[in-house]
Design an enzyme around this catalytic site. Sequence first.
Site, PDB file in Angstrom:
ATOM      1  N   SER A   1       0.838  -1.199   0.000  1.00 56.34           N
ATOM      2  CA  SER A   1       0.000   0.000   0.000  1.00 56.34           C
ATOM      3  C   SER A   1       0.876   1.254   0.000  1.00 56.34           C
ATOM      4  CB  SER A   1      -0.969  -0.038   1.190  1.00 56.34           C
ATOM      5  OG  SER A   1      -1.924   0.987   1.111  1.00 56.34           O
TER       6      SER A   1
ATOM      7  N   GLU B   1     -13.258   9.887 -12.264  1.00 56.70           N
ATOM      8  CA  GLU B   1     -13.337  10.979 -13.232  1.00 56.70           C
ATOM      9  C   GLU B   1     -12.508  10.637 -14.454  1.00 56.70           C
ATOM     10  OE1 GLU B   1     -12.310  14.828 -11.622  1.00 56.70           O
ATOM     11  OE2 GLU B   1     -12.774  14.163  -9.592  1.00 56.70           O
TER      12      GLU B   1
ATOM     13  N   HIS C   1      -4.054  -0.492  -4.484  1.00 54.04           N
ATOM     14  CA  HIS C   1      -5.512  -0.701  -4.343  1.00 54.04           C
ATOM     15  C   HIS C   1      -6.177  -0.345  -5.676  1.00 54.04           C
ATOM     16  CE1 HIS C   1      -5.124  -0.972   0.085  1.00 54.04           C
ATOM     17  NE2 HIS C   1      -4.321   0.076  -0.008  1.00 54.04           N
TER      18      HIS C   1
END
Length: 283
Positions: free
Chosen positions: A144, A162, A186
Amino acid sequence: MLQLESQFSPQRMSQSTKTAVMVIGGAEDKVHGRQILHTFYNRAGGTDAQIAIIPCASRDPEAIGHRYQDIFTDMGAKAIEILDIREREQGQDSLWQSFIHNCTGVFMTGGDQLRLCGLMADTPIMDTIRIRAQLGEITLAGTSAGAAVMGQHMIAGGGSGESPNRSLVDLTTGLGIIPDVIVDQHFHNRNRMARLMSAIAAYPDKLGIGIDEDTCALFESSRSFQVIGKGTVTVIDPAEMCHTNYQDIGTTDPLSIHNLRVHILSHGDRYDIHKRSSTTESH
């Protein structure tokens, strides 16, 4: 700083253990098969492993540090040290430096990549970790936030959902372990394709690597990585990009990016960074 080409010198590797840099997308299995964590443990030396855990990206470094300590202790690691660094001055602690000089593996946990870089960048401990990882003397893993810091340029934050645009991604300086890549984590789990494309539009000399949860891009050499885990690794390759309006538009205007190449790689697939080509496990 050492360049990517000098990474993982074969002559420095143990005869029984092939070191690696493991870039993990986060949320790796810690309970059941623990495939990725077992791979780190084995590549760090197995029962001879001496592992440094760096949990300073976490809001609760003590708890997360002990969680990984318990995991690697259960696997049988020879020695484990938690480097609970909360101030930059601790990055030159002589006892921790001694452990880093002699350890076989380093594991950087998740949390906030800005906090991790703020505490560790340009400290003697991190300089030693980077050099030893690039020389192939240790196995280094980051999950991560610990994965996000691997490149020379780092995604510090941003949005999702977006179209690609300049405001979608916040970029800053990473730790430069693998300078030629920009990592996002992720990845499909949090819909981050557009923000990685936006990052690559800003730095088209880099290679974008988006890693899903419980998935790892495992760099065994300076040239290539292989995918392990349950998800995918997405490669955004701008080598043949012929146009972008990145420099000519406002921060929230949509980006044009022509002729990007995208690869979706799953367990067993390999990608050659220099040839910009992928192969499957069967080949």
